[in-house]
Write a protein that holds these residues in place. Sequence first.
Motif, PDB file in Angstrom:
ATOM      1  N   ASP A 106       2.275   1.558  -3.490  1.00  0.00           N
ATOM      2  CA  ASP A 106       1.220   1.972  -4.438  1.00  0.00           C
ATOM      3  C   ASP A 106       0.860   3.445  -4.278  1.00  0.00           C
ATOM      4  OD1 ASP A 106       1.177  -0.607  -5.427  1.00  0.00           O
ATOM      5  OD2 ASP A 106      -0.654  -1.185  -4.347  1.00  0.00           O
ATOM      6  N   ASN A 107       0.831   3.928  -3.030  1.00  0.00           N
ATOM      7  CA  ASN A 107       0.512   5.336  -2.775  1.00  0.00           C
ATOM      8  C   ASN A 107       1.521   6.272  -3.426  1.00  0.00           C
ATOM      9  OD1 ASN A 107      -1.760   4.740  -1.262  1.00  0.00           O
ATOM     10  ND2 ASN A 107      -0.708   4.960   0.698  1.00  0.00           N
ATOM     11  N   LYS A 133       0.830  -1.200   0.000  1.00  0.00           N
ATOM     12  CA  LYS A 133       0.000   0.000   0.000  1.00  0.00           C
ATOM     13  C   LYS A 133       0.873   1.262   0.000  1.00  0.00           C
ATOM     14  CE  LYS A 133      -3.815   2.363   0.255  1.00  0.00           C
ATOM     15  NZ  LYS A 133      -4.542   2.606  -0.982  1.00  0.00           N
TER      16      LYS A 133
END
Length: 146
Positions: free
Chosen positions: A143-144, A140
């Motif tokens: 991906d951010n 995450k």
Amino acid sequence: MPYNQFKKGELYSFITGKASTAISRRLQKNFKEANVEITIEQWSVLYHLWKEDGLSQQQLCDATFRDKPSITRLVDNLEKLQLVKRVSSKNDRRMNMIYLAPEAKDLEEKTIELANQTLNEALEGVTIEQIEIAKLVLQKVYDNLK
């Protein structure tokens, strides 16, 4: 609104690779003790070539998250060790394809075994559930910022 539960310095240190650095250091130590005379950075290039031989230098950049000068230096050094060879691409002579030398193929089993041993040392006492949560969180974060 910040959601982290760490002090900022602790979180930054953790995410930027405290654990990764410790694993790399241990793997390098395990390589040295097993008389494997390559660096972790060189091993990461070999690892991707073991998965798919004949990658371009750009593909190696993408796979290892390194820039072109770093990959060029790593490939230069691997060539000096006679572990890889550069071959001009048949489709584009400006592009070099990197192929494993037979000596590199001989290193694969030994170094993968050492890497697995190192990961087992690193993950001692960590449950499968904790590993899955860590993978999700770090993915995450990646991906951010991708």
